[in-house]
Design an enzyme around this catalytic site. Structure first.
Site, mmCIF file in Angstrom:
data_model
loop_
_atom_site.group_PDB
_atom_site.id
_atom_site.type_symbol
_atom_site.label_atom_id
_atom_site.label_comp_id
_atom_site.label_asym_id
_atom_site.label_seq_id
_atom_site.Cartn_x
_atom_site.Cartn_y
_atom_site.Cartn_z
ATOM 1 N N SER A 178 0.858 -1.188 0.000
ATOM 2 C CA SER A 178 0.000 0.000 0.000
ATOM 3 C C SER A 178 0.892 1.236 0.000
ATOM 4 C CB SER A 178 -0.873 0.013 1.260
ATOM 5 O OG SER A 178 -1.479 1.282 1.432
ATOM 6 N N TYR A 191 -1.059 -0.901 10.261
ATOM 7 C CA TYR A 191 -1.171 -1.184 8.823
ATOM 8 C C TYR A 191 0.095 -0.714 8.072
ATOM 9 C CZ TYR A 191 -3.599 -1.249 4.244
ATOM 10 O OH TYR A 191 -3.981 -1.491 2.940
ATOM 11 N N LYS A 195 2.552 -3.079 5.995
ATOM 12 C CA LYS A 195 2.723 -2.871 4.549
ATOM 13 C C LYS A 195 4.160 -2.450 4.213
ATOM 14 C CE LYS A 195 -1.429 -3.939 3.170
ATOM 15 N NZ LYS A 195 -1.638 -5.162 2.383
ATOM 16 N N TYR A 236 -13.997 12.226 4.822
ATOM 17 C CA TYR A 236 -12.566 11.917 4.805
ATOM 18 C C TYR A 236 -12.133 11.534 3.391
ATOM 19 C CZ TYR A 236 -8.201 9.361 5.640
ATOM 20 O OH TYR A 236 -6.907 8.913 5.574
HETATM 21 P P1 NAP Z 1 -11.436 -6.071 1.312
HETATM 22 O O1 NAP Z 1 -12.414 -5.612 0.294
HETATM 23 O O2 NAP Z 1 -11.712 -5.811 2.752
HETATM 24 O O3 NAP Z 1 -11.186 -7.645 1.095
HETATM 25 C C1 NAP Z 1 -10.281 -8.306 1.925
HETATM 26 C C2 NAP Z 1 -10.067 -9.715 1.428
HETATM 27 O O4 NAP Z 1 -9.094 -10.345 2.292
HETATM 28 C C3 NAP Z 1 -11.330 -10.562 1.505
HETATM 29 O O5 NAP Z 1 -11.355 -11.430 0.402
HETATM 30 C C4 NAP Z 1 -11.138 -11.344 2.807
HETATM 31 O O6 NAP Z 1 -11.779 -12.619 2.820
HETATM 32 C C5 NAP Z 1 -9.644 -11.560 2.797
HETATM 33 N N1 NAP Z 1 -9.124 -11.848 4.123
HETATM 34 C C6 NAP Z 1 -9.228 -11.120 5.265
HETATM 35 N N2 NAP Z 1 -8.625 -11.752 6.286
HETATM 36 C C7 NAP Z 1 -8.135 -12.907 5.787
HETATM 37 C C8 NAP Z 1 -7.422 -14.001 6.350
HETATM 38 N N3 NAP Z 1 -7.077 -14.023 7.644
HETATM 39 N N4 NAP Z 1 -7.077 -15.040 5.555
HETATM 40 C C9 NAP Z 1 -7.426 -15.039 4.230
HETATM 41 N N5 NAP Z 1 -8.109 -14.032 3.652
HETATM 42 C C10 NAP Z 1 -8.464 -12.984 4.425
HETATM 43 O O7 NAP Z 1 -9.993 -5.419 1.038
HETATM 44 P P2 NAP Z 1 -9.388 -4.783 -0.287
HETATM 45 O O8 NAP Z 1 -9.628 -3.335 -0.233
HETATM 46 O O9 NAP Z 1 -9.811 -5.550 -1.469
HETATM 47 O O10 NAP Z 1 -7.822 -4.982 -0.005
HETATM 48 C C11 NAP Z 1 -7.101 -6.063 -0.572
HETATM 49 C C12 NAP Z 1 -5.617 -5.829 -0.333
HETATM 50 O O11 NAP Z 1 -5.235 -4.591 -0.927
HETATM 51 C C13 NAP Z 1 -5.243 -5.727 1.146
HETATM 52 O O12 NAP Z 1 -3.981 -6.296 1.370
HETATM 53 C C14 NAP Z 1 -5.181 -4.236 1.368
HETATM 54 O O13 NAP Z 1 -4.361 -3.891 2.444
HETATM 55 C C15 NAP Z 1 -4.620 -3.782 0.039
HETATM 56 N N6 NAP Z 1 -4.887 -2.400 -0.258
HETATM 57 C C16 NAP Z 1 -6.153 -1.939 -0.397
HETATM 58 C C17 NAP Z 1 -6.359 -0.599 -0.677
HETATM 59 C C18 NAP Z 1 -7.744 -0.021 -0.829
HETATM 60 O O14 NAP Z 1 -7.828 1.208 -0.941
HETATM 61 N N7 NAP Z 1 -8.794 -0.801 -0.893
HETATM 62 C C19 NAP Z 1 -5.274 0.260 -0.806
HETATM 63 C C20 NAP Z 1 -3.994 -0.240 -0.662
HETATM 64 C C21 NAP Z 1 -3.808 -1.577 -0.407
HETATM 65 P P3 NAP Z 1 -13.300 -12.786 3.403
HETATM 66 O O15 NAP Z 1 -14.179 -12.128 2.375
HETATM 67 O O16 NAP Z 1 -13.489 -14.241 3.501
HETATM 68 O O17 NAP Z 1 -13.320 -12.055 4.699
#
Ligand code: NAP
Length: 286
Positions: A178, A191, A195, A236
């Protein structure tokens, strides 16, 4: 003989429906009753693929004709929907429940993937959570849970993947970090630490695994529309958008495009240890 098909097997073995559209009829090809997926299609494990960025990444790999392991922690229904969508797009997929924070659960997932597909070629370490609060108020479990899933989970999956890839002397790992791991964010010390750790882990692994021809790269998304950012207050997010040079949130599909490039494109045979930002320019600063 060259036949036009939705799935291409290139000389380097990467499967792409976007880059070229010819299929060498001498390649091994396994027709199923529903779709036709090449036997030598890349097998990709995507953690946290039931929702958000992971879902978009899994679908994009499926669109490229890959066999995708759709990992999830709790959302079985959404994970099974992703599997069905991948099959409709021309790939193959299975959903596997496994907790990235638990090394035994991850080892079982890789065993199951090997039983189903016989190998694993690509690992996308995407699963992640947030538990935001100021440092002064942060409870020990809020710190530890985020480190366990977002950082230790990447290590556990990488260890399992490397056992397979080091023997084959080929493989690609794409970690999802991230911009917060690069530039920090108030309320996200846990976080940001996790990251930032993923960035260091990526470079160490890239150096350590290079002799086995395993490439390791990392994507740093900015603010992307998903369940994770939907938790943030609307005011925000509006303020955040003002600070993004491209003035909007990113789309999961935009991260997925970069991920498929790093996972499948022949150009990436000579790219390792690098961070790629998909962030609308936010990490450049003012
Ligand atoms: P999200 O919509 O909250 O989805 C999270 C995913 O991770 C879900 O599929 C969830 O599975 C899975 N997960 C959570 N805990 C887990 C565990 N213990 N074991 C296996 N799977 C698990 O998040 P997202 O926004 O798509 O983010 C995905 C990645 O991108 C993350 O690493 C996040 O830090 C990174 N990221 C996101 C953003 C953003 O703006 N969205 C920005 C930078 C980086 P379940 O559905 O089964 O709970």
């Amino acid at each position: 003989m060259a036949i036009a098909l939705a799935c291409t097997s290139t000389t380097s073995g990467f499967v792409s429906s976007r880059i070229g559209l010819t299929f060498d009829s001498t390649s091994r090809f396994a027709p199923s009753s529903l779709n036709m997926v090449a036997d030598d299609a890349k097998v990709c494990v995507v953690t946290g693929a039931s929702r958000g960025l992971g879902r978009a990444i899994a679908l994009d790999l499926g669109k490229h004709g890959c066999k995708v392991v759709v990992n999830y922690a709790a959302s079985e229904g959404p994970a099974l929907e992703v599997v069905e969508e991948i099959k409709k797009l021309g790939g193959d997929a299975i959903a596997i429940k496994a907790n990235c924070a638990d090394p035994d659960s991850i080892a079982e997932m890789f065993n199951e993937a090997m039983d189903k597909y016989g190998t694993v070629d690509v690992l996308v370490n995407n699963a992640g959570i947030t538990k935001d609060t100021l440092v002064a108020r942060m409870k020990r479990d809020q710190w530890q849970d985020v480190i366990d899933i977002n950082l230790s989970g990447v290590f556990y999956c990488t260890q399992q993947f490397f056992k397979i890839a080091s023997k084959k002397r080929t493989g690609r790992i794409i970690n999802i970090s991230s911009v917060v791991g690069q530039i920090g964010n108030p309320g996200q010390a846990n976080y940001a630490a996790a990251k930032g750790g993923v960035l260091g882990l990526t470079m160490s692994n890239a150096k350590e695994f290079a002799s086995r021809n395993v490439k390791v790269n990392v994507i740093c998304p900015g603010f992307i529309a998903s369940d994770m950012t939907a938790e943030l207050p609307a005011e925000y997010l509006e303020k955040v958008c003002e600070t993004i040079p491209l003035k909007r949130l990113g789309k999961p599909e935009e991260v997925a495009g970069m991920c498929s490039f790093l996972a499948l494109d022949p150009a990436c045979e000579y790219i390792t240890g690098h961070a790629f930002n998909v962030d609308g320019g936010i990490a450049m600063g003012a």
